[in-house]
Design a protein around this motif. Structure first.
Motif, short mmCIF file in Angstrom:
data_model
loop_
_atom_site.label_atom_id
_atom_site.label_comp_id
_atom_site.label_asym_id
_atom_site.label_seq_id
_atom_site.Cartn_x
_atom_site.Cartn_y
_atom_site.Cartn_z
N UNK A 141 -12.91 -82.02 -35.64
CA UNK A 141 -13.07 -83.31 -35.71
C UNK A 141 -12.67 -83.78 -37.38
N UNK A 142 -12.82 -84.77 -37.64
CA UNK A 142 -12.03 -84.91 -39.03
C UNK A 142 -11.89 -85.59 -39.80
N UNK A 143 -12.50 -86.16 -40.77
CA UNK A 143 -12.98 -87.69 -41.34
C UNK A 143 -12.24 -88.34 -42.30
N UNK A 144 -10.98 -88.79 -41.92
CA UNK A 144 -10.52 -88.98 -43.71
C UNK A 144 -11.30 -89.75 -44.87
N UNK A 145 -12.12 -89.94 -44.59
CA UNK A 145 -13.11 -90.62 -45.88
C UNK A 145 -13.18 -89.11 -46.23
N UNK A 146 -13.96 -88.31 -45.77
CA UNK A 146 -14.07 -86.84 -46.55
C UNK A 146 -13.21 -86.33 -47.59
N UNK A 147 -12.37 -86.76 -47.50
CA UNK A 147 -10.97 -85.87 -47.94
C UNK A 147 -10.36 -86.92 -49.03
N UNK A 148 -9.90 -87.83 -48.15
CA UNK A 148 -8.89 -89.28 -49.09
C UNK A 148 -9.48 -89.59 -50.04
#
Length: 298
Positions: free
Chosen positions: A178-185
């Motif tokens: 699972x990947x959450x965009x806000x947690x990286x960008x």
């Protein structure tokens, strides 16, 4: 003369202003601002909103004008009836926020990204492009479609969550991740990863030639661009307009974002669509909220 008050409630500050509805030029005539400090609780934040609105109303009435409407954008989910349905930042879920503002003047409460988008559609970078995708990239990341000058809310008011929900992908071994965009960008993710308080410090480091800062900003922009490229492939907009502190900043984040959009669009005919930065800056939320108030809930 007739005026509307626009209020933009974010996690850091509450910004309010007065728009002259007769002038139709999008110029904010007077302003007021104070820190949000959401940790105090929803009632305290709402009391500050009311104090700002009443202060602006007093100034307008003393000058012989009248407040015809109030619009407010808030950094939460808001349904089609103007009810706040989340409490990620501001504890207004289930509270009678719109009814309380109605005590001053007829009021509309909206999600902040739609208020920003409406401001850009009427007075900013969205003019002349229909439909267009508006995205705001800052502490968080949200987006919406604007068609016929109207930001699309969806069936429940939740058509804005570009980067908060998880995306599942298969790793090299076939296992799902699972990947959450806000947690990286997002801005908050970048400051956490780089170990600073403000994204401006990361941009300054990149300008000094620090490779880690440059690559982190570029790669984060690329990730957001990938999501926007996917939206462009699904919605086929005439343009993408990007606002927010990160989205409006020149440099590696923007360069990565544009490159990411181009790389993730499927159709050759769409790949060259216009990707432009918003032009209203921090005023977009105030202007768009005031316009929502003047239009009333549609």
């Amino acid at each position: 003369m007739t005026y509307a008050i626009g209020i933009d409630v974010g996690g850091t500050k509450i910004a309010a202003g007065v728009l002259d509805l007769d002038a139709r030029n999008g110029v904010i005539l007077m302003r007021a601002q104070r820190p949000t400090e959401p940790q105090r609780g929803g009632e305290a934040v709402l009391a500050d909103v009311l104090a700002l609105a009443r202060g602006l109303q007093d100034h307008v009435e003393q000058a012989g004008g009248e407040i015809a409407a109030i619009g407010m954008g808030v950094c939460e989910l808001v349904n089609r009836c103007g009810e706040v349905t989340s409490d990620f930042m501001i504890a207004w879920k289930g509270a009678a926020v719109q009814a309380t503002l109605n005590e001053i003047a007829p009021a509309v409460v909206e999600a902040d990204v739609r208020a920003h988008a409406l401001g850009e559609a009427i007075y900013g970078a969205g003019r002349g492009s229909d439909p267009f995708v508006f995205a705001t990239v800052g502490t968080g990341i949200s987006a919406c479609l604007v068609q016929g000058g109207v930001p699309f809310a969806g069936a429940r008011g939740n058509a804005l969550v570009l980067a908060t929900g998880p995306i599942s992908i298969a790793g090299p071994d076939g296992a799902l991740q699972s990947f959450v965009l806000e947690e990286h960008a997002s801005g908050s993710a970048l400051t956490r990863r780089y170990g600073v308080d403000r994204t401006e410090q990361i941009f300054a480091a990149a300008q000094r030639g620090e490779e880690r800062a440059h690559m982190m900003l570029h790669d984060a922009g690329w990730l957001v661009g990938g999501a926007l490229g996917w939206l462009a492939s699904v919605l086929d907009p005439a343009a993408i307009v990007v606002g927010g502190g990160l989205g409006s900043a020149p440099g590696p984040y923007w360069d990565g974002l544009v490159a990411g959009v181009r790389a993730h669009i499927w159709s050759d005919a769409t790949r060259a669509l216009d990707v432009r930065q918003a032009t209203l800056g921090n005023d977009a939320g105030i202007i768009g909220a005031a316009l929502y108030g003047a239009r009333g809930r549609k």
